[in-house]
Structure formats: structure tokens, C-alpha cells
Write a protein that holds these residues in place. Structure first.
Motif, mmCIF file in Angstrom:
data_model
loop_
_atom_site.group_PDB
_atom_site.id
_atom_site.type_symbol
_atom_site.label_atom_id
_atom_site.label_comp_id
_atom_site.label_asym_id
_atom_site.label_seq_id
_atom_site.Cartn_x
_atom_site.Cartn_y
_atom_site.Cartn_z
ATOM 1 N N ASP A 131 58.402 90.168 34.455
ATOM 2 C CA ASP A 131 57.061 89.641 34.177
ATOM 3 C C ASP A 131 56.291 90.559 33.229
ATOM 4 O O ASP A 131 55.645 90.082 32.291
ATOM 5 C CB ASP A 131 56.269 89.466 35.471
ATOM 6 C CG ASP A 131 56.808 88.338 36.344
ATOM 7 O OD1 ASP A 131 57.606 87.511 35.841
ATOM 8 O OD2 ASP A 131 56.443 88.306 37.537
ATOM 9 N N LYS A 132 56.362 91.847 33.462
ATOM 10 C CA LYS A 132 55.595 92.801 32.656
ATOM 11 C C LYS A 132 56.057 92.828 31.207
ATOM 12 O O LYS A 132 55.251 92.976 30.289
ATOM 13 C CB LYS A 132 55.697 94.201 33.272
ATOM 14 C CG LYS A 132 54.870 95.236 32.536
ATOM 15 C CD LYS A 132 54.832 96.556 33.249
ATOM 16 C CE LYS A 132 53.922 97.509 32.502
ATOM 17 N NZ LYS A 132 53.773 98.779 33.192
ATOM 18 N N HIS A 133 57.373 92.673 30.987
ATOM 19 C CA HIS A 133 57.918 92.837 29.625
ATOM 20 C C HIS A 133 58.479 91.541 29.051
ATOM 21 O O HIS A 133 59.139 91.574 28.006
ATOM 22 C CB HIS A 133 58.964 93.947 29.619
ATOM 23 C CG HIS A 133 58.379 95.277 30.003
ATOM 24 N ND1 HIS A 133 57.532 95.983 29.181
ATOM 25 C CD2 HIS A 133 58.477 95.993 31.152
ATOM 26 C CE1 HIS A 133 57.153 97.089 29.787
ATOM 27 N NE2 HIS A 133 57.704 97.118 30.989
ATOM 28 N N ASP A 134 58.236 90.423 29.730
ATOM 29 C CA ASP A 134 58.667 89.113 29.240
ATOM 30 C C ASP A 134 60.164 89.096 28.916
ATOM 31 O O ASP A 134 60.581 88.695 27.826
ATOM 32 C CB ASP A 134 57.831 88.736 28.004
ATOM 33 C CG ASP A 134 57.888 87.253 27.705
ATOM 34 O OD1 ASP A 134 58.157 86.468 28.644
ATOM 35 O OD2 ASP A 134 57.693 86.878 26.534
ATOM 36 N N LEU A 135 60.967 89.543 29.866
ATOM 37 C CA LEU A 135 62.419 89.625 29.659
ATOM 38 C C LEU A 135 63.048 88.248 29.893
ATOM 39 O O LEU A 135 62.851 87.649 30.939
ATOM 40 C CB LEU A 135 63.038 90.656 30.609
ATOM 41 C CG LEU A 135 62.451 92.066 30.525
ATOM 42 C CD1 LEU A 135 63.136 92.984 31.534
ATOM 43 C CD2 LEU A 135 62.557 92.637 29.116
ATOM 44 N N PRO A 136 63.822 87.753 28.911
ATOM 45 C CA PRO A 136 64.386 86.402 29.007
ATOM 46 C C PRO A 136 65.795 86.348 29.591
ATOM 47 O O PRO A 136 66.508 85.372 29.397
ATOM 48 C CB PRO A 136 64.404 85.955 27.540
ATOM 49 C CG PRO A 136 64.686 87.220 26.798
ATOM 50 C CD PRO A 136 63.985 88.310 27.581
ATOM 51 N N PHE A 137 66.217 87.386 30.284
ATOM 52 C CA PHE A 137 67.573 87.422 30.836
ATOM 53 C C PHE A 137 67.545 87.857 32.289
ATOM 54 O O PHE A 137 66.534 88.320 32.810
ATOM 55 C CB PHE A 137 68.498 88.336 30.009
ATOM 56 C CG PHE A 137 67.907 89.688 29.697
ATOM 57 C CD1 PHE A 137 67.985 90.721 30.603
ATOM 58 C CD2 PHE A 137 67.270 89.907 28.491
ATOM 59 C CE1 PHE A 137 67.438 91.958 30.332
ATOM 60 C CE2 PHE A 137 66.718 91.149 28.191
ATOM 61 C CZ PHE A 137 66.808 92.172 29.114
ATOM 62 N N THR A 138 68.677 87.689 32.932
ATOM 63 C CA THR A 138 68.829 87.957 34.360
ATOM 64 C C THR A 138 68.963 89.449 34.634
ATOM 65 O O THR A 138 69.678 90.156 33.921
ATOM 66 C CB THR A 138 70.084 87.224 34.870
ATOM 67 O OG1 THR A 138 69.888 85.824 34.696
ATOM 68 C CG2 THR A 138 70.355 87.517 36.334
#
Length: 157
Positions: free
Chosen positions: A82-89
Motif C-alpha cells: 500500500d505504501k509503495h504501490d507495489l503491483p506484484f505479490t
């Protein structure tokens, strides 16, 4: 115990950031970039995760998925995403069973203290689940591009 290059990686299942069980075999038919990192929210791990995030689309174009693994619990992974908008698992390996399988759970020293933790490492699996490239004792700078270029140069078009 370590997995040898060119050999099939044993399937494993770990919980992701949402508490859902994710198995390596779920990604058969895709390149898999497994990256092991010590701890969510730390400077080096944040830089590495954001580098993977920034190149996520380029990996996807090569039919490659990115999976981060650390011993952090699921809830911490979700905060990191959420904090770094990571698009992976991100997978939670709290008992370090998968880290042991890849031989990245190591005795470390920091400021005179000894403790066990993840040695930052990345593994690339081909579409059949065979280990084709490993990066051990990774330095964060330019590492993601090295992994991306490896897949570019070795992918079947």
C-alpha cells in the motif's frame, strides 16, 4: 541445501499479503522472478521493491511475474504494498522453509551482532519451473535491470 542451475524447483505454497495461499506451480508457463529480501520498509528493500515496481510492465511484456519473499508477516506485506504501490505479490515465509530451500537463510553480522536472516538474492525460473539464473548477495543498484535484461536476452520469442 541449494537448488542447482538447470534443475526444476520444487513446488511450494506460501501465504501472500492477503492471506491467500500462492503456489509456485500457479505460474507455470511464465518466467518467474523470485526475489528474496530481508525486511519490508527498510531502505535497501524499499529501493529494490520500487525498482521492480518501476519495471513491472517491462517484465510483464516478457511474460514474467515478480514475486517477493521475506519472513515478514502478511499484514506487514500489505502495508508495504500500500505504501509503495507495489503491483506484484509478496509472500510471507515466516518459518523460512522456502528461504532454506534456496539457501538464502544465512548467519549475518551487523554492528558486531550475529543473527539469522535473508541474504538478498534473486532467482529466475523458466516457463517450465527450472532455475536458469541466480543472483546471490545482491547489491540493489542496477540489479533489477540485470534481471530484466537476462530474461530479454534468453526468452523465446
Amino acid at each position: 541445501m541449494s537448488i542447482e542451475l538447470g534443475t526444476k524447483v520444487n513446488d511450494f505454497t506460501l501465504p501472500n499479503q492477503d492471506g491467500e495461499k500462492v503456489s509456485l506451480s500457479d505460474f507455470k508457463g511464465k518466467y518467474v522472478v523470485l526475489y528474496f529480501y530481508p525486511k519490508d520498509m527498510t531502505p535497501g528493500c524499499t529501493t529494490e521493491a520500487c525498482d521492480f515496481r518501476d519495471h513491472h510492465e517491462s517484465f510483464a511484456e516478457l511474460d514474467a511475474v515478480i514475486i517477493g519473499i521475506s519472513p515478514d508477516p502478511e499484514a506487514r506485506h500489505q502495508k508495504f504494498i500500500d505504501k509503495h504501490d507495489l503491483p506484484f505479490t509478496l509472500l510471507s515465509d515466516e518459518d523460512h522453509q522456502v528461504a532454506d530451500q534456496f539457501d538464502v537463510w544465512k548467519l549475518k553480522k551487523n554492528f558486531g551482532k550475529e543473527y539469522y536472516g535473508i541474504e538478498r538474492s534473486t532467482f529466475i525460473l523458466d516457463k517450465e519451473g527450472n532455475l536458469v539464473k541466480e543472483y546471490r548477495k545482491v547489491q540493489v543498484k542496477d540489479h533489477v535491470l540485470d534481471a530484466l535484461n537476462y530474461i530479454k536476452e534468453n526468452s523465446e520469442d
